[in-house]
Design a protein around this motif. Structure first.
Motif: not given
Ligand code: FAD
Length: 466
Positions: A25-47
């Motif tokens: 859940d965390f990795l998904e939440k931190y995979s994108h910003d608010e740019t509507a037309e861009l998909k995110g990337n799942i990171p390995g860790v969030v610190l």
């Protein structure tokens, strides 16, 4: 996709413990910003670091293991700047959100980068002062993100963008060194202006860990005006005349076309005067003398009426002003609800070219059969022309959006403007940068990036590829 090696993972785990997150859940939440037309990337860790020293340690390790690191504020960015490399490290500055010093004698405040922008505004206000940075996202964005994007907003016309208020920065360089640029000096020509190289560098040249901001005496009186016009052309045609003919510099001069007003009012479930009008302008004037402020808004109101305003409404108390601004500040959120797939632009042109920009952009939208709305900071030449997918097919949207964007950027350039006035290049506009900058300029940007970040580990792939 970079893998975080086991040894690095263990070291980070030892350092951060519960402040390191790896659940989905965390990795998904931190995979994108608010740019509507861009998909995110799942990171390995969030610190979640708490000090510059921890960030320095992470960057040293990242250099050693060649793992990319992406700094992140609140993730409200609109160009993909906080989107991590797949499998990389996200460094969220959210927990570094404290005030470090309030220096009343020098009218300076020093804060950590994760402080929410409106919090700084509120602290300043408690001392009768003004922090003039005011993006529409001020209730959610962080000051670190504002600095990285040199965020604009509603008071740029009079006070300048975020960078105008930034005097000193503590920065962790991509190599892990901690350094201080600038300070509390009002004048400083010692060496190059590194503060303002870092401002707007989109998290690619260093991680900002402390910020010294200049505050201003808060004007005692503010009055907002709302002026509806029959058409976009008449409303936007007045913009260049308002300052020239009045000799007055309003603190805000904002524009909303009819569709933006309708979207925001529906979203907020409120009524707006003359909601059928083609477009509205919002103006704000500020000052310490009630009569002088009244003279100023009357003069501006008269020019609006002379130039075709259907009416001029005066909001001279906090309540009515806030109601008015709420509508303007909600357009972006309302858009998300109306059509999550859209593309919000922020081209910026010299103010006198605003009418041509609006005319040209609606011709582009019509030629590509794309729904569009326009709103934004008309007074400083920065308008959010937004293409909306709405009911068009996926294929139509994808093909025509690309071409429409290119034409819009070329139009802005032709008018002496630029492709982004406040949201930045990030990933979203990277391939269009050569429309705006020549080879020499792009070479310099790449060279600067290489000097700061020899291993290209800090927010790689943003602005330019090196
Ligand atoms: C509803 C809405 C309204 C908006 N209105 C405006 C507006 O009026 N004006 C405007 O200019 N923008 C506006 N924006 C865009 C956005 O809010 C700004 O770009 C804001 O500055 C981003 O801040 P953030 O904390 O969310 O940063 P993020 O999105 O988390 O990050 C943005 C960039 O900053 C970098 N970064 C973050 N923190 C640091 C740090 N401490 N050190 C180094 N780099 C860092 C990231 O790597 C990334 O490249 C709006 C966005 C939304 C969703």
């Amino acid at each position: 996709m970079p893998e975080i090696p086991d040894t690095l993972f263990e070291k980070l785990n030892d350092m951060f413990g519960k402040r390191m997150k790896i659940d989905e859940d965390f990795l998904e939440k931190y995979s994108h910003d608010e740019t509507a037309e861009l998909k995110g990337n799942i990171p390995g860790v969030v610190l979640f670091p708490m000090t510059a020293e921890e960030i320095s340690e992470v960057l040293k390790l990242a250099n050693h293991y060649k793992v990319p690191v992406t700094p992140r504020g609140a993730g409200t960015g609109l160009s993909g700047g906080a989107i991590p490399e797949p499998g990389g490290i996200v460094l969220s500055l959210e927990k570094m959100n404290k005030m470090v010093e309030f220096d009343e004698s020098n009218l300076m405040i020093t804060v950590e980068p994760g402080m929410i922008t409106s919090e700084i505004q509120k602290i300043a206000e408690r001392y009768g002062l003004l922090y003039a940075g005011d993006p529409c996202s001020s209730e959610s964005s962080t000051i670190g993100g504002n600095i990285a994007e040199n965020a604009g907003g509603n008071k740029v016309l009079k006070y300048g963008p975020t960078g105008s208020h930034v005097y000193g920065l503590e920065v962790v360089l991509p190599t892990g060194e901690i350094t201080n640029f600038g300070g509390k000096m009002v004048k400083n020509v010692t060496g190059l202006d590194m503060v303002h190289l870092l401002v707007g560098s989109e998290g690619t040249l260093g991680i900002v860990t402390k910020i010294t901001l200049r505050l201003l005496p808060k004007p005692k009186f503010s009055v907002a005006l709302l002026a509806p016009f029959e058409s976009v052309e008449t409303a936007i045609g007045v913009v260049p005349k308002l300052i020239k003919d009045s000799g007055i510099m309003p603190s805000s001069l904002e524009f909303m076309d009819n569709s933006s007003i309708k979207l925001a009012c529906e979203f907020l479930n409120v009524n707006f005067p003359y909601s059928e009008a083609g477009a509205h302008l919002i103006l704000e004037v500020e000052g310490n003398d009630r009569d002088a402020v009244a003279d100023e808004y009357e003069k501006l109101g008269d020019i609006c009426l002379k130039e075709g305003a259907l009416e001029v409404f005066v909001a001279d108390n906090r309540n009515t002003r806030e109601k008015l601004w709420k509508v303007r500040k909600s357009v972006a959120e309302a858009l998300m609800v109306y059509s999550p797939v859209h593309c919000m632009e922020d081209v910026s042109v010299p103010t006198a070219s605003i009418p041509e920009l609006l005319k040209g952009s609606s011709e582009i939208a019509a030629a590509h059969n794309l729904e569009t709305i326009a709103f934004g900071h008309a007074g400083d030449g920065n308008v959010h022309i937004t293409f909306i997918k709405g009911k068009s097919s996926e294929e139509h949207w994808k093909t025509h959006l690309k071409q429409a964007l290119r034409e819009l950027y070329e139009l802005a350039k032709e008018l002496g403007g630029c492709i982004s006035g406040e949201h930045g290049i990030g990933i979203k506009r990277k391939k269009y940068l050569p429309i705006a900058l020549d080879e020499a300029q792009i070479r310099l940007i790449k060279g600067i990036k290489r000097v700061f970040d020899p291993n290209n580990i800090l927010n790689p792939g943003k602005i330019v590829d090196v």
